[in-house]
Design a protein around this motif. Sequence first.
Motif, PDB file in Angstrom:
ATOM      1  N   MET A   1       0.830  -1.214   0.000  1.00 39.50           N
ATOM      2  CA  MET A   1       0.000   0.000   0.000  1.00 39.50           C
ATOM      3  C   MET A   1       0.859   1.257   0.000  1.00 39.50           C
ATOM      4  O   MET A   1       0.550   2.236  -0.656  1.00 39.50           O
ATOM      5  CB  MET A   1      -0.920  -0.009   1.223  1.00 39.50           C
ATOM      6  CG  MET A   1      -1.862   1.183   1.285  1.00 39.50           C
ATOM      7  SD  MET A   1      -3.025   1.226  -0.106  1.00 39.50           S
ATOM      8  CE  MET A   1      -4.039  -0.180   0.297  1.00 39.50           C
ATOM      9  N   ARG A   2       1.978   1.203   0.751  1.00 36.65           N
ATOM     10  CA  ARG A   2       2.872   2.360   0.789  1.00 36.65           C
ATOM     11  C   ARG A   2       3.476   2.627  -0.584  1.00 36.65           C
ATOM     12  O   ARG A   2       3.615   3.769  -1.001  1.00 36.65           O
ATOM     13  CB  ARG A   2       3.971   2.129   1.821  1.00 36.65           C
ATOM     14  CG  ARG A   2       4.880   3.337   2.016  1.00 36.65           C
ATOM     15  CD  ARG A   2       5.899   3.071   3.103  1.00 36.65           C
ATOM     16  NE  ARG A   2       5.242   2.802   4.385  1.00 36.65           N
ATOM     17  CZ  ARG A   2       5.897   2.420   5.485  1.00 36.65           C
ATOM     18  NH1 ARG A   2       7.214   2.250   5.438  1.00 36.65           N
ATOM     19  NH2 ARG A   2       5.238   2.206   6.597  1.00 36.65           N
ATOM     20  N   ASP A   3       3.839   1.556  -1.297  1.00 37.36           N
ATOM     21  CA  ASP A   3       4.392   1.723  -2.649  1.00 37.36           C
ATOM     22  C   ASP A   3       3.378   2.369  -3.582  1.00 37.36           C
ATOM     23  O   ASP A   3       3.739   3.191  -4.431  1.00 37.36           O
ATOM     24  CB  ASP A   3       4.813   0.368  -3.215  1.00 37.36           C
ATOM     25  CG  ASP A   3       6.069  -0.175  -2.540  1.00 37.36           C
ATOM     26  OD1 ASP A   3       6.777   0.627  -1.895  1.00 37.36           O
ATOM     27  OD2 ASP A   3       6.317  -1.384  -2.648  1.00 37.36           O
ATOM     28  N   ILE A   4       2.118   1.994  -3.422  1.00 46.25           N
ATOM     29  CA  ILE A   4       1.074   2.567  -4.275  1.00 46.25           C
ATOM     30  C   ILE A   4       0.927   4.053  -3.996  1.00 46.25           C
ATOM     31  O   ILE A   4       0.881   4.872  -4.925  1.00 46.25           O
ATOM     32  CB  ILE A   4      -0.255   1.813  -4.049  1.00 46.25           C
ATOM     33  CG1 ILE A   4      -0.156   0.412  -4.652  1.00 46.25           C
ATOM     34  CG2 ILE A   4      -1.414   2.582  -4.682  1.00 46.25           C
ATOM     35  CD1 ILE A   4      -1.383  -0.447  -4.436  1.00 46.25           C
ATOM     36  N   GLY A  73       0.360  -2.794 -20.727  1.00 46.93           N
ATOM     37  CA  GLY A  73       0.572  -1.819 -19.665  1.00 46.93           C
ATOM     38  C   GLY A  73       0.795  -0.419 -20.208  1.00 46.93           C
ATOM     39  O   GLY A  73       1.283  -0.230 -21.333  1.00 46.93           O
ATOM     40  N   GLY A  74       0.443   0.583 -19.388  1.00 46.46           N
ATOM     41  CA  GLY A  74       0.522   1.970 -19.832  1.00 46.46           C
ATOM     42  C   GLY A  74       1.932   2.481 -20.030  1.00 46.46           C
ATOM     43  O   GLY A  74       2.185   3.295 -20.920  1.00 46.46           O
ATOM     44  N   ALA A 124      -5.606   2.466 -12.444  1.00 51.86           N
ATOM     45  CA  ALA A 124      -5.045   1.361 -11.676  1.00 51.86           C
ATOM     46  C   ALA A 124      -4.277   1.844 -10.445  1.00 51.86           C
ATOM     47  O   ALA A 124      -4.100   1.089  -9.484  1.00 51.86           O
ATOM     48  CB  ALA A 124      -4.127   0.524 -12.566  1.00 51.86           C
ATOM     49  N   TRP A 125      -3.833   3.096 -10.459  1.00 47.24           N
ATOM     50  CA  TRP A 125      -3.077   3.624  -9.329  1.00 47.24           C
ATOM     51  C   TRP A 125      -3.978   4.114  -8.193  1.00 47.24           C
ATOM     52  O   TRP A 125      -3.512   4.268  -7.062  1.00 47.24           O
ATOM     53  CB  TRP A 125      -2.185   4.782  -9.789  1.00 47.24           C
ATOM     54  CG  TRP A 125      -0.876   4.329 -10.378  1.00 47.24           C
ATOM     55  CD1 TRP A 125      -0.524   4.273 -11.690  1.00 47.24           C
ATOM     56  CD2 TRP A 125       0.262   3.851  -9.655  1.00 47.24           C
ATOM     57  NE1 TRP A 125       0.747   3.795 -11.845  1.00 47.24           N
ATOM     58  CE2 TRP A 125       1.260   3.532 -10.608  1.00 47.24           C
ATOM     59  CE3 TRP A 125       0.530   3.670  -8.305  1.00 47.24           C
ATOM     60  CZ2 TRP A 125       2.508   3.043 -10.233  1.00 47.24           C
ATOM     61  CZ3 TRP A 125       1.785   3.179  -7.926  1.00 47.24           C
ATOM     62  CH2 TRP A 125       2.753   2.862  -8.890  1.00 47.24           C
ATOM     63  N   PRO A 187       1.085  -1.598  -9.061  1.00 40.16           N
ATOM     64  CA  PRO A 187       1.070  -2.980  -8.559  1.00 40.16           C
ATOM     65  C   PRO A 187      -0.309  -3.616  -8.636  1.00 40.16           C
ATOM     66  O   PRO A 187      -0.423  -4.848  -8.642  1.00 40.16           O
ATOM     67  CB  PRO A 187       1.529  -2.831  -7.101  1.00 40.16           C
ATOM     68  CG  PRO A 187       2.304  -1.550  -7.068  1.00 40.16           C
ATOM     69  CD  PRO A 187       1.640  -0.652  -8.077  1.00 40.16           C
ATOM     70  N   ARG A 188      -1.354  -2.786  -8.693  1.00 34.36           N
ATOM     71  CA  ARG A 188      -2.722  -3.316  -8.798  1.00 34.36           C
ATOM     72  C   ARG A 188      -3.047  -3.804 -10.208  1.00 34.36           C
ATOM     73  O   ARG A 188      -4.001  -4.548 -10.401  1.00 34.36           O
ATOM     74  CB  ARG A 188      -3.749  -2.237  -8.424  1.00 34.36           C
ATOM     75  CG  ARG A 188      -3.755  -1.812  -6.979  1.00 34.36           C
ATOM     76  CD  ARG A 188      -5.020  -1.003  -6.714  1.00 34.36           C
ATOM     77  NE  ARG A 188      -5.074  -0.465  -5.369  1.00 34.36           N
ATOM     78  CZ  ARG A 188      -4.898   0.805  -5.068  1.00 34.36           C
ATOM     79  NH1 ARG A 188      -4.661   1.676  -6.019  1.00 34.36           N
ATOM     80  NH2 ARG A 188      -4.982   1.213  -3.818  1.00 34.36           N
TER      81      ARG A 188
END
Length: 393
Positions: A1-4, A73-74, A124-125, A187-188
């Motif tokens: 979650m912190r990385d997101i 992926g974007g 996604a972010w 990551p999601r």
Amino acid sequence: MRDIRRGQGLNLGLATGAFAVTFWAWNLIGPLAGGYTGRHDLTPTQTSLLVAIPVLVGSLGRIPVGVLTDRLGGRRMFALICFASIVPVLFVGWSDSYGWLLFWGFVLGIPGTSFAVGVPFVNAWYEPERRGFATGVFGAGMGGTALSAFLTPRVVEAFGRSAAHLLMAALLAAVGVVMLLASRDSPRWTRATAPALPRMREALRIRATWQSAFLYAVAFGGFVAFSTYLPTLLQTVYHFTQTDAGLRTAGFSVAAVLSRPAGGALSDRIGPVRVLRISFAGTALLALVLAFHPPAEVPAGASYVAMAFFLGLGAGGVFALVARLVEPSRVGTVTGLVGAAGGLGGYFPPLVMGAVFAATGAYTLGYLLLAATAAAALAYALRAFRSVERAAT
């Protein structure tokens, strides 16, 4: 979650910047249309076709690009769009005949497909309750049309057309490298592995795809149509120079750029349906004002800016609606289809405006058609989304 959380702001900023640069490239012809008209002795219909032609590929190309974004992926798709756009940008700058301008203008639609990359990349972010804000901020990258309207005529005057297009190509190359090195997919995000055609068929079976496509064709299509054709209209009707028309078109685009994230954020608060109703009501009213050919600056200039504001609100509201109605794994494909509809909504109005002016010597009928279309979108928004509106309250 912190990385997101750490990656949200950075990747949203990078995506918005890449979107702005590719939209600048997509709109290279419109601000210079007056010069092309004089150089090649074009009729109003020929000029409107030249202005509109990049919108066609930029619209239809969003469908396969949205599908590829779900698969690749974007991050990689943004870089690919930037690098692929370099070729038509250079050849538009080197073209010396109307036929070659049309051909390379057609291929110049490639950078316009970047929208179908950015929406799923950004979605996604972010959490569902913040996706209206996120897609609204990303959508502000359509300010690339303002950059083009303001800067392209000035760069051409200072350095020449070929050099201006060479600079744009270098900027696209730099942005492509930055997206490869500095951005990353959330990551999601999960790679879509199902074949493309079945996913497109599934997306077309979703009622929200067709609903959003119609609404976006009016909101974003209206913005694209004016941002590409307004320089020609201002030079024809109000006799502004190419540079002055570009400055005023930049003001139009900036108003939409500022209101699009506001439309997304407001959708998170009061619901996207209410935002869409406000947008279409304002657009219909202002189109009626402009149909009477008011004097330049005030009230005409103020009406154009206000219309851009309402169109931007609507564009932000549509993708807030998509984020609520469509599951994340299908957002890329649905975004491609809805984005294509929005681009096509911007393809036809310049052609209609050129034909109307050629036939009548005025744009009155074109504005009346816009008012009727916005009124139809308002009526649809009033009736079709009552369950969504109840869920938002």
